[in-house]
Each structure stands twice: as C-alpha cells, then as structure tokens.
Write a protein that holds these residues in place. Structure first.
Motif, PDB file in Angstrom:
ATOM      1  N   GLU A  48      -2.659   5.290 -12.669  1.00  0.00           N
ATOM      2  CA  GLU A  48      -3.624   6.190 -13.292  1.00  0.00           C
ATOM      3  C   GLU A  48      -5.036   5.840 -12.849  1.00  0.00           C
ATOM      4  OE1 GLU A  48      -3.089   5.905 -17.480  1.00  0.00           O
ATOM      5  OE2 GLU A  48      -1.112   6.841 -17.465  1.00  0.00           O
ATOM      6  N   GLY A  49      -5.920   6.823 -12.980  1.00  0.00           N
ATOM      7  CA  GLY A  49      -7.320   6.604 -12.642  1.00  0.00           C
ATOM      8  C   GLY A  49      -7.640   7.013 -11.217  1.00  0.00           C
ATOM      9  N   ASP A  50      -8.934   6.985 -10.882  1.00  0.00           N
ATOM     10  CA  ASP A  50      -9.373   7.340  -9.549  1.00  0.00           C
ATOM     11  C   ASP A  50      -8.942   6.279  -8.541  1.00  0.00           C
ATOM     12  OD1 ASP A  50     -10.581   9.562 -10.609  1.00  0.00           O
ATOM     13  OD2 ASP A  50     -12.561   8.624 -10.770  1.00  0.00           O
ATOM     14  N   LEU A  51      -8.731   6.719  -7.307  1.00  0.00           N
ATOM     15  CA  LEU A  51      -8.340   5.814  -6.227  1.00  0.00           C
ATOM     16  C   LEU A  51      -9.406   5.829  -5.147  1.00  0.00           C
ATOM     17  CD1 LEU A  51      -4.567   6.721  -5.737  1.00  0.00           C
ATOM     18  CD2 LEU A  51      -5.528   4.823  -7.035  1.00  0.00           C
ATOM     19  N   ASP A  52     -10.136   4.760  -5.021  1.00  0.00           N
ATOM     20  CA  ASP A  52     -11.163   4.637  -3.991  1.00  0.00           C
ATOM     21  C   ASP A  52     -10.678   3.643  -2.940  1.00  0.00           C
ATOM     22  OD1 ASP A  52     -13.328   4.290  -2.382  1.00  0.00           O
ATOM     23  OD2 ASP A  52     -14.738   3.833  -3.988  1.00  0.00           O
ATOM     24  N   PRO A  53     -10.315   4.120  -1.737  1.00  0.00           N
ATOM     25  CA  PRO A  53      -9.819   3.197  -0.718  1.00  0.00           C
ATOM     26  C   PRO A  53     -10.755   2.032  -0.444  1.00  0.00           C
ATOM     27  CG  PRO A  53      -9.405   5.452  -0.054  1.00  0.00           C
ATOM     28  CD  PRO A  53     -10.251   5.518  -1.293  1.00  0.00           C
ATOM     29  N   GLU A  54     -12.069   2.279  -0.458  1.00  0.00           N
ATOM     30  CA  GLU A  54     -13.015   1.204  -0.177  1.00  0.00           C
ATOM     31  C   GLU A  54     -12.989   0.131  -1.260  1.00  0.00           C
ATOM     32  OE1 GLU A  54     -16.928   2.367   0.872  1.00  0.00           O
ATOM     33  OE2 GLU A  54     -16.273   4.040   2.118  1.00  0.00           O
ATOM     34  N   ALA A  55     -12.701   0.528  -2.484  1.00  0.00           N
ATOM     35  CA  ALA A  55     -12.621  -0.449  -3.573  1.00  0.00           C
ATOM     36  C   ALA A  55     -11.284  -1.182  -3.557  1.00  0.00           C
ATOM     37  CB  ALA A  55     -12.829   0.253  -4.908  1.00  0.00           C
ATOM     38  N   LEU A  56     -10.221  -0.471  -3.193  1.00  0.00           N
ATOM     39  CA  LEU A  56      -8.892  -1.080  -3.179  1.00  0.00           C
ATOM     40  C   LEU A  56      -8.700  -2.013  -1.993  1.00  0.00           C
ATOM     41  CD1 LEU A  56      -6.770   2.058  -4.132  1.00  0.00           C
ATOM     42  CD2 LEU A  56      -7.053   0.003  -5.524  1.00  0.00           C
ATOM     43  N   LEU A  57      -9.365  -1.699  -0.889  1.00  0.00           N
ATOM     44  CA  LEU A  57      -9.206  -2.489   0.333  1.00  0.00           C
ATOM     45  C   LEU A  57     -10.585  -2.614   0.983  1.00  0.00           C
ATOM     46  CD1 LEU A  57      -6.844  -3.819   1.884  1.00  0.00           C
ATOM     47  CD2 LEU A  57      -6.611  -1.700   3.187  1.00  0.00           C
ATOM     48  N   PRO A  58     -11.441  -3.430   0.407  1.00  0.00           N
ATOM     49  CA  PRO A  58     -12.838  -3.473   0.855  1.00  0.00           C
ATOM     50  C   PRO A  58     -13.019  -4.188   2.186  1.00  0.00           C
ATOM     51  CG  PRO A  58     -12.454  -5.106  -0.862  1.00  0.00           C
ATOM     52  CD  PRO A  58     -11.190  -4.311  -0.749  1.00  0.00           C
ATOM     53  N   GLY A  59     -14.136  -3.848   2.835  1.00  0.00           N
ATOM     54  CA  GLY A  59     -14.549  -4.589   4.011  1.00  0.00           C
ATOM     55  C   GLY A  59     -14.120  -4.013   5.340  1.00  0.00           C
ATOM     56  N   PHE A  60     -13.574  -2.796   5.356  1.00  0.00           N
ATOM     57  CA  PHE A  60     -13.115  -2.217   6.610  1.00  0.00           C
ATOM     58  C   PHE A  60     -14.024  -1.073   7.035  1.00  0.00           C
ATOM     59  CE2 PHE A  60      -9.433  -4.350   4.886  1.00  0.00           C
ATOM     60  CZ  PHE A  60      -8.944  -5.016   6.004  1.00  0.00           C
ATOM     61  N   GLU A  61     -14.063  -0.844   8.359  1.00  0.00           N
ATOM     62  CA  GLU A  61     -14.962   0.166   8.915  1.00  0.00           C
ATOM     63  C   GLU A  61     -14.503   1.579   8.568  1.00  0.00           C
ATOM     64  OE1 GLU A  61     -15.191  -0.536  13.082  1.00  0.00           O
ATOM     65  OE2 GLU A  61     -15.919  -2.603  12.878  1.00  0.00           O
ATOM     66  N   THR A  62     -13.213   1.815   8.689  1.00  0.00           N
ATOM     67  CA  THR A  62     -12.648   3.137   8.430  1.00  0.00           C
ATOM     68  C   THR A  62     -11.309   2.972   7.715  1.00  0.00           C
ATOM     69  OG1 THR A  62     -11.585   3.160  10.612  1.00  0.00           O
ATOM     70  CG2 THR A  62     -13.733   4.235  10.429  1.00  0.00           C
ATOM     71  N   TYR A  63     -10.778   4.107   7.223  1.00  0.00           N
ATOM     72  CA  TYR A  63      -9.525   4.080   6.482  1.00  0.00           C
ATOM     73  C   TYR A  63      -8.606   5.194   6.967  1.00  0.00           C
ATOM     74  CZ  TYR A  63     -11.923   0.818   3.484  1.00  0.00           C
ATOM     75  OH  TYR A  63     -12.599  -0.286   3.021  1.00  0.00           O
ATOM     76  N   VAL A  64      -7.312   4.882   6.963  1.00  0.00           N
ATOM     77  CA  VAL A  64      -6.279   5.788   7.449  1.00  0.00           C
ATOM     78  C   VAL A  64      -5.196   5.908   6.387  1.00  0.00           C
ATOM     79  CG1 VAL A  64      -4.437   6.078   9.178  1.00  0.00           C
ATOM     80  CG2 VAL A  64      -6.713   5.302   9.884  1.00  0.00           C
ATOM     81  N   LEU A  65      -4.653   7.114   6.243  1.00  0.00           N
ATOM     82  CA  LEU A  65      -3.574   7.366   5.294  1.00  0.00           C
ATOM     83  C   LEU A  65      -2.351   7.851   6.052  1.00  0.00           C
ATOM     84  CD1 LEU A  65      -2.417   7.885   2.392  1.00  0.00           C
ATOM     85  CD2 LEU A  65      -3.432  10.178   2.556  1.00  0.00           C
ATOM     86  N   GLU A  66      -1.192   7.251   5.762  1.00  0.00           N
ATOM     87  CA  GLU A  66       0.073   7.782   6.280  1.00  0.00           C
ATOM     88  C   GLU A  66       0.930   8.217   5.105  1.00  0.00           C
ATOM     89  OE1 GLU A  66       3.782   6.950   9.359  1.00  0.00           O
ATOM     90  OE2 GLU A  66       1.950   5.744   9.498  1.00  0.00           O
ATOM     91  N   VAL A  67       1.310   9.479   5.127  1.00  0.00           N
ATOM     92  CA  VAL A  67       2.116  10.079   4.064  1.00  0.00           C
ATOM     93  C   VAL A  67       3.576  10.066   4.490  1.00  0.00           C
ATOM     94  CG1 VAL A  67       2.606  12.225   2.835  1.00  0.00           C
ATOM     95  CG2 VAL A  67       0.234  11.533   3.237  1.00  0.00           C
ATOM     96  N   GLY A  68       4.427   9.419   3.689  1.00  0.00           N
ATOM     97  CA  GLY A  68       5.854   9.357   4.012  1.00  0.00           C
ATOM     98  C   GLY A  68       6.097   8.563   5.278  1.00  0.00           C
TER      99      GLY A  68
END
Length: 234
Positions: A48-68
């Motif tokens: 539950e709650g908002d999901l902020d990739p930068e907060a969940l996995l801090p310190g990276f230049e960019t973020y990528v999502l793979e679905v399934g």
C-alpha cells in the motif's frame, strides 16, 4: 510456504481481469525457497501507499521497469550491464521470482528490486516520469479472441506506460504471437504520448541491439518470429 496468489489481493481493482494462468509451478529448489523466505521480503516493497523508485532504490542515475520478467534472464542480464541503473521487476509467477532471486544472489546485484504481484496494481502507485525504460517482453498472449481482454496491453495499461515514462523514455513490447501483435500495436500507436519508432521492417523484426535473448525466446514457441515494438515518450 503457502502464499496467497497476487490476484486474490486485487478484487477491488477496476476492470478486474486475470492476466496470467497459474501463480506457481513446480516445487522450488531448496535454495530458491530459502531465498524466497530470506531475501524476497527485503527486496519487495509495501502493498500500500505511493511507490517512488528513487526512494525505494536510491542513488541511481536512471530507473527501468520490467513487467512480467518470466525466468528473469533479461532482467538480470540488463542489471549486470548497467550497474548505474536501478531496475524494478514485477512478476506474478512465484517460480519466476525465485529465479530472479537466484540471479541477484549469484551476481551480487544491488541495483534490482523485485515483487511478486500483478503489475497493474503496482504501476498505478508510481509517480509520473519514473522510468527511462519499460519492458514488456513476451507476455501471456491469451491468443483466443474471447480472451483478448486478459492481454496486458489494453488502453488503460498503455496509458500507464506513457505516464510512467520520462520524456524521451522508451517502451519495448515484444511478442511471438501474431494475434497479440495485431492486438497490441494499434492500441500503443493510439496512446497519447507514445510514438512508434519503427520505420522499416528490420526495426521490428530484428533483435534490438541492446536486447538479451532468453531461453524462452530461443524455443520459438509462438506462431511468428519475434517482433519488437519500440515507442518513445513524447
């Protein structure tokens, strides 16, 4: 360990529709089960709650999502190639999640977080422009016409992809099933904020330069050779 299938947690979701078959398959190996018990709780994120990739996995230049992410070969391979990028993988199938955990453990990866869940439930909780790249590779095709509503690519999920990408970000959808290709491409082409990059046949019939061929793809289980639809976020 008994786990509640992710779809059972999503009964209140609008347009509720199951997009996958079994939630688990053969019995996990001892190592896989140990990793599910010990590593997965730390790599997942709250339900539950908002999901902020930068907060969940801090310190990276960019973020990528793979679905399934299936057997996780592509997810793990991409994460190895780009240690400066944070990767998020969502997969409802327990055995696939277990394989991802093995890959993370084998390669000491610190730039990957995974969750066993329905990606639709997770995407709607993420902020606009969160990702530089989104992958949806060889999703369950639900090839029969009466099952088309169960395919992951729908107008609502396509709109979520567009929302989640940064300007200039990319979406890649791949399939080896003609019915899925014919279903998905028009939806994606008609999604505000997404522009198809294909200009000639080789743009969608050849493996992209940064693609990682998985064992699933190598089996040629579909009724066509793989096609790759790459879209840019306007």
């Amino acid at each position: 360990m008994t786990q509640t299938p992710p779809d059972a947690q999503s009964q209140d979701r609008p347009q509720n529709r199951r997009l996958y078959g079994r939630a688990s398959g053969h019995k996990l190996t001892e190592r896989q089960q140990t990793l599910v018990d010990t590593r997965l709780p730390a790599l997942q994120w709250p339900d539950e709650g908002d999901l902020d990739p930068e907060a969940l996995l801090p310190g990276f230049e960019t973020y990528v999502l793979e679905v399934g992410f299936g057997g996780a070969e592509h997810l793990i391979g991409q994460a190895q190639r780009a240690p400066q990028t944070g990767f998020f993988g969502i997969e409802p199938f327990l055995n696939g999640v277990a394989k991802a955990l093995v890959g993370i453990d084998d390669h000491d990866l610190e730039n990957v977080r995974v969750k066993r869940s329905d990606a639709r439930d997770e995407m709607i909780r993420m902020p606009d422009g969160a990702f530089e790249m989104i992958f949806l590779l060889f999703p369950d095709p639900w090839p029969k016409k009466r099952h088309a509503k169960r395919r992951f690519v729908q107008p609502d999920t396509a709109a979520e992809f567009a929302r989640l990408l940064k300007p200039g970000g990319r979406l890649r959808v791949a399939t080896d099933v003609r019915a899925y290709a014919d279903h998905a491409l028009p939806i994606l082409m008609n999604t505000d904020g997404l522009s198809w990059t294909g200009e000639q046949a080789s743009d969608w019939t050849e493996n992209p330069p940064d693609h990682i061929v998985t064992r699933y793809q190598s089996k040629h289980l579909g009724d066509i050779d793989p096609v790759f639809f790459d879209f840019l976020k306007d």
